[in-house]
Design a protein around this motif. Structure first.
Motif, mmCIF file in Angstrom:
data_model
loop_
_atom_site.group_PDB
_atom_site.id
_atom_site.type_symbol
_atom_site.label_atom_id
_atom_site.label_comp_id
_atom_site.label_asym_id
_atom_site.label_seq_id
_atom_site.Cartn_x
_atom_site.Cartn_y
_atom_site.Cartn_z
ATOM 1 N N ALA A 92 0.846 -1.011 0.124
ATOM 2 C CA ALA A 92 -0.193 -0.163 -0.059
ATOM 3 C C ALA A 92 0.750 1.238 -0.001
ATOM 4 C CB ALA A 92 -0.873 0.039 0.983
ATOM 5 N N LEU A 93 1.888 1.339 0.809
ATOM 6 C CA LEU A 93 2.980 2.510 0.713
ATOM 7 C C LEU A 93 3.395 2.694 -0.416
ATOM 8 C CD1 LEU A 93 4.518 4.540 2.281
ATOM 9 C CD2 LEU A 93 6.103 2.754 2.823
ATOM 10 N N SER A 94 3.716 1.646 -1.173
ATOM 11 C CA SER A 94 4.208 1.956 -2.730
ATOM 12 C C SER A 94 3.310 2.468 -3.658
ATOM 13 C CB SER A 94 4.917 0.637 -3.099
ATOM 14 O OG SER A 94 4.976 0.640 -4.461
ATOM 15 N N GLU A 95 2.248 2.016 -3.528
ATOM 16 C CA GLU A 95 0.894 2.414 -4.416
ATOM 17 C C GLU A 95 0.653 3.881 -4.297
ATOM 18 O OE1 GLU A 95 -2.437 -0.234 -4.030
ATOM 19 O OE2 GLU A 95 -1.704 -1.291 -5.894
ATOM 20 N N LEU A 96 0.502 4.177 -2.640
ATOM 21 C CA LEU A 96 0.442 5.634 -2.231
ATOM 22 C C LEU A 96 1.554 6.590 -2.641
ATOM 23 C CD1 LEU A 96 -1.149 4.621 1.056
ATOM 24 C CD2 LEU A 96 -2.313 5.937 -0.644
ATOM 25 N N GLN A 97 2.752 6.098 -2.748
ATOM 26 C CA GLN A 97 3.988 6.873 -3.036
ATOM 27 C C GLN A 97 3.821 7.455 -4.322
ATOM 28 O OE1 GLN A 97 6.611 7.854 -0.875
ATOM 29 N NE2 GLN A 97 6.612 9.408 -2.476
ATOM 30 N N GLY A 98 3.455 6.294 -5.227
ATOM 31 C CA GLY A 98 3.345 6.515 -6.846
ATOM 32 C C GLY A 98 2.328 7.407 -7.081
ATOM 33 N N ALA A 99 1.184 7.127 -6.214
ATOM 34 C CA ALA A 99 0.105 8.285 -6.645
ATOM 35 C C ALA A 99 0.482 9.625 -6.174
ATOM 36 C CB ALA A 99 -1.361 7.598 -5.711
ATOM 37 N N TYR A 100 1.197 9.669 -4.936
ATOM 38 C CA TYR A 100 1.462 11.051 -4.500
ATOM 39 C C TYR A 100 2.375 11.612 -5.449
ATOM 40 C CZ TYR A 100 4.381 14.375 -1.582
ATOM 41 O OH TYR A 100 4.837 15.414 -1.428
ATOM 42 N N ASN A 101 3.581 10.922 -5.847
ATOM 43 C CA ASN A 101 4.422 11.437 -6.705
ATOM 44 C C ASN A 101 3.907 12.003 -8.316
ATOM 45 O OD1 ASN A 101 6.473 10.561 -5.051
ATOM 46 N ND2 ASN A 101 7.172 9.103 -6.141
ATOM 47 N N SER A 102 2.806 11.235 -8.533
ATOM 48 C CA SER A 102 2.155 11.489 -9.698
ATOM 49 C C SER A 102 1.367 13.035 -9.534
ATOM 50 C CB SER A 102 0.962 10.576 -10.218
ATOM 51 O OG SER A 102 0.368 10.910 -11.377
ATOM 52 N N ALA A 103 0.660 12.972 -8.597
ATOM 53 C CA ALA A 103 -0.229 14.002 -8.161
ATOM 54 C C ALA A 103 0.745 15.403 -7.898
ATOM 55 C CB ALA A 103 -1.150 14.024 -6.793
ATOM 56 N N ALA A 104 1.865 15.110 -7.191
ATOM 57 C CA ALA A 104 2.776 16.107 -6.751
ATOM 58 C C ALA A 104 3.619 16.724 -7.966
ATOM 59 C CB ALA A 104 3.343 15.888 -5.575
ATOM 60 N N GLY A 105 3.479 15.952 -9.250
ATOM 61 C CA GLY A 105 4.478 16.515 -10.346
ATOM 62 C C GLY A 105 5.650 15.985 -10.141
ATOM 63 N N LEU A 106 5.960 14.700 -9.283
ATOM 64 C CA LEU A 106 7.365 14.143 -8.828
ATOM 65 C C LEU A 106 7.732 12.979 -9.755
ATOM 66 C CD1 LEU A 106 7.308 14.640 -5.081
ATOM 67 C CD2 LEU A 106 8.182 16.054 -6.882
ATOM 68 N N ASP A 107 6.810 12.796 -10.837
ATOM 69 C CA ASP A 107 7.161 11.606 -11.877
ATOM 70 C C ASP A 107 8.217 11.754 -12.536
ATOM 71 O OD1 ASP A 107 5.081 9.793 -11.008
ATOM 72 O OD2 ASP A 107 3.562 10.446 -12.565
ATOM 73 N N TYR A 108 9.406 11.022 -12.598
ATOM 74 C CA TYR A 108 10.530 11.063 -13.480
ATOM 75 C C TYR A 108 10.563 10.128 -14.571
ATOM 76 C CZ TYR A 108 11.935 13.828 -9.228
ATOM 77 O OH TYR A 108 11.810 14.541 -8.270
ATOM 78 N N GLU A 109 10.489 10.652 -15.836
ATOM 79 C CA GLU A 109 10.730 9.761 -16.833
ATOM 80 C C GLU A 109 12.273 9.649 -17.460
ATOM 81 O OE1 GLU A 109 7.891 9.950 -20.025
ATOM 82 O OE2 GLU A 109 6.289 10.751 -18.557
ATOM 83 N N ASP A 110 12.501 8.402 -17.815
ATOM 84 C CA ASP A 110 13.833 8.213 -18.418
ATOM 85 C C ASP A 110 13.894 8.832 -19.778
ATOM 86 O OD1 ASP A 110 14.650 6.805 -16.228
ATOM 87 O OD2 ASP A 110 14.022 4.673 -17.218
#
Length: 111
Positions: A92-110
């Motif tokens: 759950a932590l991993s899923e929430l972290q991914g959702a948080y990163n996406s919502a906060a604009g912290l997704d990093y693409e290669d």
């Protein structure tokens, strides 16, 4: 069909009004039929009455995103991550972290 499920869930809730799973199921049913107002009502009830019910936070955050309340979504993801850490629920932590990163604009693409 969904009305029958909701009716059945409310029957269950009447026999055990403090059952977190039933509240979660009701919120999820409302979410599935795009009844955002009722879905929000029951997800918020869960966070108030059952803050350790980790599954709530991801779906509530996504609902806030859908409703264009990005700041609220980010806040909910953060609360959910804390609840997941306390329960040592790394999935759950991993899923929430991914959702948080996406919502906060912290997704990093290669590149």
């Amino acid at each position: 069909m969904q009305n029958n499920r909701l009716e059945k869930l409310f029957e269950f809730l009447s026999t055990d009004p403090n059952d977190s799973f039933i509240l979660y199921a009701i919120a999820t049913e409302y979410n599935a039929i795009n009844d955002d107002e009722n879905a929000l009502k029951y997800y918020l009830q869960l966070t108030e009455k059952h803050p350790a019910y980790v599954g709530t936070y991801y779906h509530l955050g996504k609902l806030y995103e859908k409703l264009n309340f990005k700041d609220k979504a980010i806040e909910i993801y953060q609360k959910g991550m804390q609840a997941a850490r306390e329960k040592k629920d790394m999935h759950a932590l991993s899923e929430l972290q991914g959702a948080y990163n996406s919502a906060a604009g912290l997704d990093y693409e290669d590149d």
